[in-house]
Each structure stands twice: as C-alpha cells, then as structure tokens.
Motif scaffolding. Structure first.
Motif, PDB file in Angstrom:
ATOM      1  N   LEU A   1       0.798  -1.221   0.000  1.00 17.55           N
ATOM      2  CA  LEU A   1       0.000   0.000   0.000  1.00 17.55           C
ATOM      3  C   LEU A   1       0.838   1.281   0.000  1.00 17.55           C
ATOM      4  O   LEU A   1       0.481   2.232  -0.714  1.00 17.55           O
ATOM      5  N   PRO A   2       1.940   1.371   0.750  1.00 14.41           N
ATOM      6  CA  PRO A   2       2.712   2.632   0.727  1.00 14.41           C
ATOM      7  C   PRO A   2       3.160   3.038  -0.672  1.00 14.41           C
ATOM      8  O   PRO A   2       3.055   4.221  -1.043  1.00 14.41           O
ATOM      9  N   ARG A   3       3.642   2.096  -1.459  1.00 16.23           N
ATOM     10  CA  ARG A   3       4.095   2.440  -2.813  1.00 16.23           C
ATOM     11  C   ARG A   3       2.928   2.905  -3.678  1.00 16.23           C
ATOM     12  O   ARG A   3       3.059   3.845  -4.462  1.00 16.23           O
ATOM     13  N   THR A   4       1.774   2.258  -3.522  1.00 16.42           N
ATOM     14  CA  THR A   4       0.596   2.687  -4.277  1.00 16.42           C
ATOM     15  C   THR A   4       0.210   4.116  -3.923  1.00 16.42           C
ATOM     16  O   THR A   4      -0.031   4.952  -4.796  1.00 16.42           O
ATOM     17  N   LEU A   5       0.162   4.410  -2.632  1.00 12.66           N
ATOM     18  CA  LEU A   5      -0.245   5.751  -2.202  1.00 12.66           C
ATOM     19  C   LEU A   5       0.776   6.803  -2.621  1.00 12.66           C
ATOM     20  O   LEU A   5       0.405   7.932  -2.977  1.00 12.66           O
ATOM     21  N   LEU A   6       2.041   6.455  -2.582  1.00 12.47           N
ATOM     22  CA  LEU A   6       3.065   7.404  -3.032  1.00 12.47           C
ATOM     23  C   LEU A   6       2.903   7.709  -4.522  1.00 12.47           C
ATOM     24  O   LEU A   6       3.098   8.849  -4.953  1.00 12.47           O
ATOM     25  N   SER A   7       2.557   6.695  -5.305  1.00  6.90           N
ATOM     26  CA  SER A   7       2.353   6.942  -6.731  1.00  6.90           C
ATOM     27  C   SER A   7       1.129   7.826  -6.958  1.00  6.90           C
ATOM     28  O   SER A   7       1.124   8.688  -7.846  1.00  6.90           O
ATOM     29  N   LEU A   8       0.107   7.650  -6.148  1.00  9.15           N
ATOM     30  CA  LEU A   8      -1.078   8.504  -6.273  1.00  9.15           C
ATOM     31  C   LEU A   8      -0.786   9.927  -5.803  1.00  9.15           C
ATOM     32  O   LEU A   8      -1.331  10.892  -6.347  1.00  9.15           O
ATOM     33  N   ALA A   9       0.075  10.050  -4.808  1.00 11.67           N
ATOM     34  CA  ALA A   9       0.419  11.384  -4.304  1.00 11.67           C
ATOM     35  C   ALA A   9       1.138  12.216  -5.362  1.00 11.67           C
ATOM     36  O   ALA A   9       1.164  13.450  -5.267  1.00 11.67           O
ATOM     37  N   ARG A  10       1.709  11.576  -6.364  1.00  6.01           N
ATOM     38  CA  ARG A  10       2.437  12.283  -7.420  1.00  6.01           C
ATOM     39  C   ARG A  10       1.560  12.613  -8.625  1.00  6.01           C
ATOM     40  O   ARG A  10       2.069  13.093  -9.645  1.00  6.01           O
ATOM     41  N   GLN A  11       0.250  12.369  -8.543  1.00  7.02           N
ATOM     42  CA  GLN A  11      -0.623  12.678  -9.675  1.00  7.02           C
ATOM     43  C   GLN A  11      -0.606  14.174  -9.974  1.00  7.02           C
ATOM     44  O   GLN A  11      -0.432  15.003  -9.081  1.00  7.02           O
ATOM     45  N   THR A  12      -0.802  14.505 -11.229  1.00  3.01           N
ATOM     46  CA  THR A  12      -0.671  15.890 -11.674  1.00  3.01           C
ATOM     47  C   THR A  12      -1.985  16.659 -11.646  1.00  3.01           C
ATOM     48  O   THR A  12      -2.016  17.837 -12.016  1.00  3.01           O
ATOM     49  N   VAL A  13      -3.076  16.008 -11.255  1.00  2.00           N
ATOM     50  CA  VAL A  13      -4.366  16.692 -11.129  1.00  2.00           C
ATOM     51  C   VAL A  13      -4.913  16.412  -9.730  1.00  2.00           C
ATOM     52  O   VAL A  13      -4.594  15.382  -9.120  1.00  2.00           O
ATOM     53  N   PRO A  14      -5.732  17.311  -9.175  1.00  2.00           N
ATOM     54  CA  PRO A  14      -6.280  17.094  -7.838  1.00  2.00           C
ATOM     55  C   PRO A  14      -7.318  15.971  -7.829  1.00  2.00           C
ATOM     56  O   PRO A  14      -7.984  15.716  -8.827  1.00  2.00           O
ATOM     57  N   PHE A  15      -7.441  15.313  -6.691  1.00  2.00           N
ATOM     58  CA  PHE A  15      -8.401  14.228  -6.543  1.00  2.00           C
ATOM     59  C   PHE A  15      -8.670  14.000  -5.062  1.00  2.00           C
ATOM     60  O   PHE A  15      -7.915  14.456  -4.198  1.00  2.00           O
ATOM     61  N   THR A  16      -9.756  13.306  -4.789  1.00  2.00           N
ATOM     62  CA  THR A  16     -10.060  12.874  -3.431  1.00  2.00           C
ATOM     63  C   THR A  16      -9.750  11.393  -3.319  1.00  2.00           C
ATOM     64  O   THR A  16     -10.263  10.585  -4.108  1.00  2.00           O
ATOM     65  N   LEU A  17      -8.914  11.032  -2.376  1.00  2.00           N
ATOM     66  CA  LEU A  17      -8.541   9.644  -2.149  1.00  2.00           C
ATOM     67  C   LEU A  17      -9.507   9.029  -1.142  1.00  2.00           C
ATOM     68  O   LEU A  17      -9.726   9.581  -0.066  1.00  2.00           O
ATOM     69  N   ILE A  18     -10.074   7.873  -1.493  1.00  2.00           N
ATOM     70  CA  ILE A  18     -10.985   7.158  -0.600  1.00  2.00           C
ATOM     71  C   ILE A  18     -10.404   5.776  -0.344  1.00  2.00           C
ATOM     72  O   ILE A  18     -10.378   4.924  -1.240  1.00  2.00           O
ATOM     73  N   VAL A  19      -9.897   5.567   0.857  1.00  2.00           N
ATOM     74  CA  VAL A  19      -9.320   4.286   1.261  1.00  2.00           C
ATOM     75  C   VAL A  19     -10.362   3.546   2.093  1.00  2.00           C
ATOM     76  O   VAL A  19     -10.851   4.069   3.091  1.00  2.00           O
ATOM     77  N   VAL A  20     -10.705   2.333   1.669  1.00  2.00           N
ATOM     78  CA  VAL A  20     -11.725   1.552   2.376  1.00  2.00           C
ATOM     79  C   VAL A  20     -11.066   0.342   3.022  1.00  2.00           C
ATOM     80  O   VAL A  20     -10.585  -0.568   2.336  1.00  2.00           O
ATOM     81  N   ASP A  21     -11.015   0.361   4.346  1.00  2.00           N
ATOM     82  CA  ASP A  21     -10.443  -0.742   5.117  1.00  2.00           C
ATOM     83  C   ASP A  21     -11.457  -1.873   5.198  1.00  2.00           C
ATOM     84  O   ASP A  21     -12.544  -1.707   5.735  1.00  2.00           O
ATOM     85  N   ASN A  22     -11.073  -3.046   4.670  1.00  2.00           N
ATOM     86  CA  ASN A  22     -11.979  -4.192   4.646  1.00  2.00           C
ATOM     87  C   ASN A  22     -11.600  -5.234   5.697  1.00  2.00           C
ATOM     88  O   ASN A  22     -11.625  -6.425   5.447  1.00  2.00           O
ATOM     89  N   GLY A  23     -11.236  -4.711   6.897  1.00  2.00           N
ATOM     90  CA  GLY A  23     -10.922  -5.612   8.001  1.00  2.00           C
ATOM     91  C   GLY A  23      -9.449  -5.892   8.186  1.00  2.00           C
ATOM     92  O   GLY A  23      -9.070  -6.955   8.690  1.00  2.00           O
ATOM     93  N   SER A  24      -8.597  -4.950   7.845  1.00  2.12           N
ATOM     94  CA  SER A  24      -7.150  -5.148   7.964  1.00  2.12           C
ATOM     95  C   SER A  24      -6.730  -5.262   9.421  1.00  2.12           C
ATOM     96  O   SER A  24      -7.274  -4.593  10.305  1.00  2.12           O
ATOM     97  N   THR A  25      -5.710  -6.102   9.668  1.00  2.38           N
ATOM     98  CA  THR A  25      -5.197  -6.316  11.018  1.00  2.38           C
ATOM     99  C   THR A  25      -3.686  -6.158  11.098  1.00  2.38           C
ATOM    100  O   THR A  25      -3.086  -6.458  12.134  1.00  2.38           O
ATOM    101  N   ASP A  26      -3.056  -5.692  10.007  1.00  3.37           N
ATOM    102  CA  ASP A  26      -1.594  -5.639   9.958  1.00  3.37           C
ATOM    103  C   ASP A  26      -1.028  -4.238  10.145  1.00  3.37           C
ATOM    104  O   ASP A  26       0.165  -4.016   9.951  1.00  3.37           O
ATOM    105  N   GLY A  27      -1.869  -3.282  10.512  1.00  5.47           N
ATOM    106  CA  GLY A  27      -1.390  -1.924  10.738  1.00  5.47           C
ATOM    107  C   GLY A  27      -1.245  -1.076   9.502  1.00  5.47           C
ATOM    108  O   GLY A  27      -0.781   0.076   9.589  1.00  5.47           O
TER     109      GLY A  27
END
Length: 266
Positions: A23-49
C-alpha cells in the motif's frame, strides 16, 4: 504539497485488506498525480497496521483523503462503500498493490474529454512487470483486442476509470448483483449498456507480481473463450445463467481474493 481539491473532478477508491507491504508504494504513486483528486481508502478488516501507516503517509503528502471501514468481507463490498462516498465527475478504481504513473488521472481525463459524453469508461493497459519491448507489445495487444472486441473488458479492475454517474446508474459493484470473482468483467458488461469505453496507449499502470498463480481466482480457458465469442446481447445471460452457478460450485466468490498465499511463501 497539500492539494486543492475544491474543484477536483476525480475520486480514487482503494479497497484494502492487509496490504502493509504494498500500500505505501501505491499511495506514493497517487500522491504524485498531476491533477487534484479525493482519495478514498476503504479498510476491509485489515489487522496488519497498514491503515494506520496509510493515514500518516496521506497526512505527510498532503493528500485529500477519506478513510472508511467496510466490515463485510470481500472487495466487492469495500468498493461499493467507496463508490457511495465518491464525488466529482470521474472515479478511478485502484488496487492497493499497483503503481500508477504521475500522468494516470490526467491522461484518463483527457481521453474522456476527447471521446465525449458517450464515453463512460476509460481503461488502462496492464503490462504487468514487463519492461521495454515486452511492455510495448503487451500494450499493443490490449489496444488491438479492445478494438476487435470493443464490447468486452480487457484489463483488470485496478485499471478501470468511469464516469461516476454512469457507474452508479449501472449499479456499480454490488454483491447482490455479482458476488463472484471477475467482477470487473461483469461490471463492464452493465456499464457499456450506457455508452462506450476507450483504451489509450499512454494510459497504463503496473501491478505487483505477487500473485503469480491466478488459477484459483479466474475462469477456465473454455469459459474465457466462450466469453469472447458470445455476442454482446447474450453476455448478461452468459454471466448470470451460465458462469454464476459454475463459479459458485467452484467456490469462486469474491472473498477468494482475500487469500494471500505469498505471505506463507515469504
């Protein structure tokens, strides 16, 4: 840098279940997008922090982020929750283990604009881990097939973007409509009843190579060939009358995607 999302045309939905290694690499790639956006992260029961770490990363990089919880197991439920919270004109469905180049959202928006209001979906090519010539050949193959079989889906759900209004009008992701794997194909069949889709050689993303063997979460060769040769007007029946009972008998509900055999291997 904090993004000005008051006029954001994009929402990006990322369903997450125990993705601390990716997930960190995915979010970092999204943070570099060239247009504004709203990020919606949906936790589906994660237990690994991974969600706590994602909150920190989103704050550090100034992302306009909304964190939601969906307790019902299954990516289809997490996606439904995220899409319900989406806003703007377009929505991108992104996987938690996929890298998106900085131009991803901008280029998809340009394709939507060039194709007009009839275009309800823009799909990225998915070259996997290919590089150089292999990557170019994979993208070329996707473009040719998408022209020949323009009424079908030819990429993974992690590579799909939609007009939000059309996605919702088609019913979106919904376990009551399709609770099985290959939901991106079934969904596109419904969405394309409202308009057209487009592929573009400049629009691509790269998933991780963690799931080498997908035999446990996909259709058989015969089922896939039948999908390709079935006329569009009969494909709804193909999914719901033929494939659905077969998938149910093989235990291929959407929750099968929660299995993470690479963790045991590691």
């Amino acid at each position: 840098m904090l993004r000005d999302c008051e006029d954001a045309r994009w929402s990006v939905v990322v369903p997450v279940f125990n993705e601390r290694d990716f997930l960190p690499r995915t979010l970092l790639s999204l943070a570099r997008q060239t247009v504004p956006f709203t990020l919606i992260v949906v936790d589906n029961g994660s237990t690994d922090g991974c969600i706590a770490a994602a909150r920190v990363l989103a704050t550090e990089h100034g992302l306009d982020a909304l964190f939601l919880e969906e307790p019902t197991p299954g990516q289809v439920h997490a996606l439904k929750r995220g899409i319900a919270a989406a806003s703007g004109e377009f929505v991108a469905i992104c996987d938690a283990d996929t890298w998106y180049p900085p131009h991803y959202l901008e280029r998809a928006g340009q394709v939507f604009g060039a194709r007009g209001q009839r275009c309800v979906a823009v799909a990225a090519c998915n070259p996997s881990a290919d590089r150089g010539l292999g990557k170019r050949l994979t993208i070329l193959h996707r473009l040719i097939v998408s022209q020949l079989l323009y009424w079908q889906n030819h990429t993974s759900g992690a590579c799909q973007t939609f007009r939000l209004s059309a996605l919702r009008a088609a019913g979106g992701y919904d376990g009551r409509l399709w609770p099985y794997v290959l939901k991106d194909h079934e969904l596109m069949n419904r969405v394309l009843r409202l308009g057209t889709q487009a592929y573009d050689r400049a629009l691509w993303c790269v998933p991780s190579a963690r799931r080498h063997d997908r035999s446990g979460v996909r259709w058989t060769l015969g089922e896939r060939l039948l999908y390709h040769v079935t006329p569009y007007r009969w494909q709804r029946a193909l999914f719901h009358r033929f494939l659905a009972p077969r998938f149910a008998a093989r235990g291929l509900r959407d929750t099968a995607l929660r299995a993470q055999p690479w963790r045991k291997a590691a």
